[in-house]
Design an enzyme around this catalytic site. Structure first.
Site, PDB file in Angstrom:
ATOM      1  N   HIS A  51     -31.206  40.937  22.564  1.00  0.00           N
ATOM      2  CA  HIS A  51     -30.052  40.575  23.394  1.00  0.00           C
ATOM      3  C   HIS A  51     -28.821  40.461  22.510  1.00  0.00           C
ATOM      4  CE1 HIS A  51     -27.672  38.616  26.484  1.00  0.00           C
ATOM      5  NE2 HIS A  51     -27.251  37.808  25.539  1.00  0.00           N
TER       6      HIS A  51
ATOM      7  N   SER B  48     -27.607  29.288  29.211  1.00  0.00           N
ATOM      8  CA  SER B  48     -27.318  30.388  30.137  1.00  0.00           C
ATOM      9  C   SER B  48     -27.998  31.670  29.630  1.00  0.00           C
ATOM     10  CB  SER B  48     -25.794  30.562  30.234  1.00  0.00           C
ATOM     11  OG  SER B  48     -25.448  31.812  30.732  1.00  0.00           O
TER      12      SER B  48
ATOM     13  N   LYS C   5     -32.010  33.457  31.012  1.00  0.00           N
ATOM     14  CA  LYS C   5     -32.186  34.822  31.524  1.00  0.00           C
ATOM     15  C   LYS C   5     -33.198  35.598  30.686  1.00  0.00           C
ATOM     16  CE  LYS C   5     -27.712  34.858  31.615  1.00  0.00           C
ATOM     17  NZ  LYS C   5     -26.285  35.060  31.661  1.00  0.00           N
TER      18      LYS C   5
ATOM     19  N   ARG D 192     -18.067  27.427  35.660  1.00  0.00           N
ATOM     20  CA  ARG D 192     -17.604  27.209  34.279  1.00  0.00           C
ATOM     21  C   ARG D 192     -16.348  28.013  33.995  1.00  0.00           C
ATOM     22  NH1 ARG D 192     -22.436  29.156  30.977  1.00  0.00           N
ATOM     23  NH2 ARG D 192     -21.038  28.861  29.232  1.00  0.00           N
TER      24      ARG D 192
ATOM     25  N   ASP E  36     -27.732  30.339  37.201  1.00  0.00           N
ATOM     26  CA  ASP E  36     -26.770  30.686  36.149  1.00  0.00           C
ATOM     27  C   ASP E  36     -25.536  31.333  36.754  1.00  0.00           C
ATOM     28  OD1 ASP E  36     -25.958  31.091  33.315  1.00  0.00           O
ATOM     29  OD2 ASP E  36     -26.037  33.185  33.952  1.00  0.00           O
TER      30      ASP E  36
HETATM   31  N1  URA Z   1     -23.198  35.090  28.137  1.00  0.00           N
HETATM   32  C1  URA Z   1     -23.977  34.467  29.034  1.00  0.00           C
HETATM   33  O1  URA Z   1     -24.914  35.059  29.578  1.00  0.00           O
HETATM   34  N2  URA Z   1     -23.690  33.180  29.330  1.00  0.00           N
HETATM   35  C2  URA Z   1     -22.680  32.491  28.754  1.00  0.00           C
HETATM   36  O2  URA Z   1     -22.500  31.330  29.055  1.00  0.00           O
HETATM   37  C3  URA Z   1     -21.878  33.167  27.824  1.00  0.00           C
HETATM   38  C4  URA Z   1     -22.166  34.474  27.530  1.00  0.00           C
END
Ligand code: URA
Length: 437
Positions: free
Chosen positions: A82, A183, A187, A168, A161
């Site tokens: 990632h 976050s 995922k 946010r 999220d």
């Molecule tokens: N990427 C994400 O998936 N979440 C965040 O909070 C910031 C960057």
């Protein structure tokens, strides 16, 4: 339990119990806790943070807010890489072929681009006829046959999220390490893989502007991964300039192909070799990075890596001959060469501005609804540390429509910093951190 008491506890720096965290997050997902209370909670977390136990529960509740995918039936060791997002990041395209050369499977959900950063899905969609799996079963089949499985991210994974991120974004609470870490990790953890490699970008074009922040984020994500019993590694990499030379879609596919043929730009080659070597360490095939990198060079030289990418493209419905004949990819009708007005050494190339230079041409989306033109983009001719003379070409703009050319040129000129003092090239890899490996 009352939401207001939980907000107050966090505001006062108290450690929240798992019951309180689950109550708050579940209540928000169900619509029982309103946005204004969640906003106050997020701001309290922004200032007071969360400890390891709180983060584990917070992330676990996020993961369980939606579908959790286990890839039963995949007969490969699975690694997900990632990246926290950058400009010119075509890593996933190259890694698929490299991982497959070592029988490491990639089964991942990728995103589309928004703003100055591009998305892997858009890059693959440069390939005519290319289609992604639509179901988990199709993804498993693709991964078993080609070694690489990529499909667009789904709303069913961690819906919490999505809801939290939108809040946010408008409450100035994006830039919080525990919130970013949970976050991202939620995922990643919602999709079961044997190992996870996190490429944390650092610099002007990234979320994390300096190495201390990036290290903090990497360590927090490693701790979360470890608390879930996953093998996780993180690499902090440079995003003070774009990765490689190409920024766009078609042109990034070409650069990934060139890299698998051993002709890629130095920084991008170094990154994909390192990430693959890290994957080999996670799998247990090698003990150290250097041995891993030698193995990677071998599969590039032997043509094995590009063969795997070709197979993957063919399986997905694209023409594998494009790896030899780039005119099978969308090509922009016109080119403009941007020349420098100063001589000296390139001391920096603001990644965000280069991303915007491509975006205004149609390579990226300013809003979610924008349609991508896969043929356009920017190819850098110089990188940090290169010497330049007045009038030398620093970048090539590939475009179709004259409308936004001037704005693209302006972004490129602003992006390039030229110094009278000699400047050394930028390292691409800053630090590597591992846990459980
Ligand atoms: N990427 C994400 O998936 N979440 C965040 O909070 C910031 C960057």
């Amino acid at each position: 339990m009352r939401a207001v008491d939980i907000i107050q506890d966090k505001r006062d720096g108290k450690i929240l119990s798992s019951e309180k965290i689950s109550f708050f997050l579940d209540g928000y997902l169900k619509g029982e806790i309103p946005d204004y209370q969640m906003s106050a909670f997020l701001m309290a977390v922004y200032f007071k943070g969360m400890n390891k136990e709180e983060l584990k529960i917070f992330t676990e509740t996020m993961v369980n807010s939606g579908e959790v995918i286990k890839f039963e039936g995949i007969n490969k060791f699975l690694i997900d890489k990632h990246s926290t997002g950058g400009v010119g990041d075509k890593t996933t395209i190259a890694l698929g072929g490299l991982f497959a050369s070592f029988d490491i499977g990639t089964a991942k959900l990728s995103g589309r681009g928004l703003g100055h950063t591009g998305g892997t899905i858009d890059k693959f969609e440069s390939i005519k006829g290319f289609s992604f799996p639509e179901t988990k079963e199709e993804l498993i089949r693709m991964t078993n046959i080609t070694g690489t499985g990529v499909m667009p991210a789904s709303d069913k994974i961690v819906p919490l999220d999505k809801k939290l991120y939108a809040l946010r974004d408008v409450t100035a609470t994006v830039q919080s390490i525990p919130l970013i870490a949970s976050s991202i990790m939620s995922k990643k953890l919602a999709i079961y893989t044997d190992g996870l490699i996190l490429d944390v970008k650092v610099g002007s074009g990234a979320f994390m502007k300096n190495i201390e922040e990036a290290r903090g984020l990497a360590k927090t994500m490693l701790d979360i991964g470890n608390s879930f019993g996953r093998k996780v590694a993180a690499v902090l990499t440079n995003m003070d300039e774009p990765l490689g030379l190409a920024v766009g879609n078609s042109n990034e596919v070409i650069e990934a192909i060139e890299t698998l043929k051993g002709r890629g730009p130095e920084d991008f080659t170094e990154l994909v070799e390192t990430l693959t070597a890290m994957a080999l360490m996670i799998k247990g095939d090698v003990k150290d990075l250097e041995t891993g990198k030698l193995k990677v060079k071998e599969v590039i030289e032997s043509g094995k890596a590009i063969k795997h990418l070709k197979d993957f493209i063919e399986y997905a419905g694209g023409d594998p001959n494009l790896t030899e004949n780039y005119s099978l990819l969308p090509m922009a009708k016109k080119e403009f060469l941007v020349r420098t007005e100063n001589s000296g050494w390139v001391s920096g190339i603001e990644a965000e501005k280069v991303g915007k230079a491509g975006m205004v041409l149609g390579a990226g989306r300013a809003t979610k609804k924008d349609i991508i033109d896969h043929s356009v983009g920017v190819v850098l001719n110089k990188k940090t540390g290169d010497e330049v003379e007045v009038g030398e070409v620093i970048a090539k703009i590939q475009y179709n429509d004259d409308k936004n050319l001037n704005s693209s040129i302006k972004f490129i000129k602003e992006a390039f910093k030229i110094s009278k003092e000699k400047v050394l090239p930028k390292k691409v890899i800053f630090e590597i951190h591992t846990i459980n490996i």
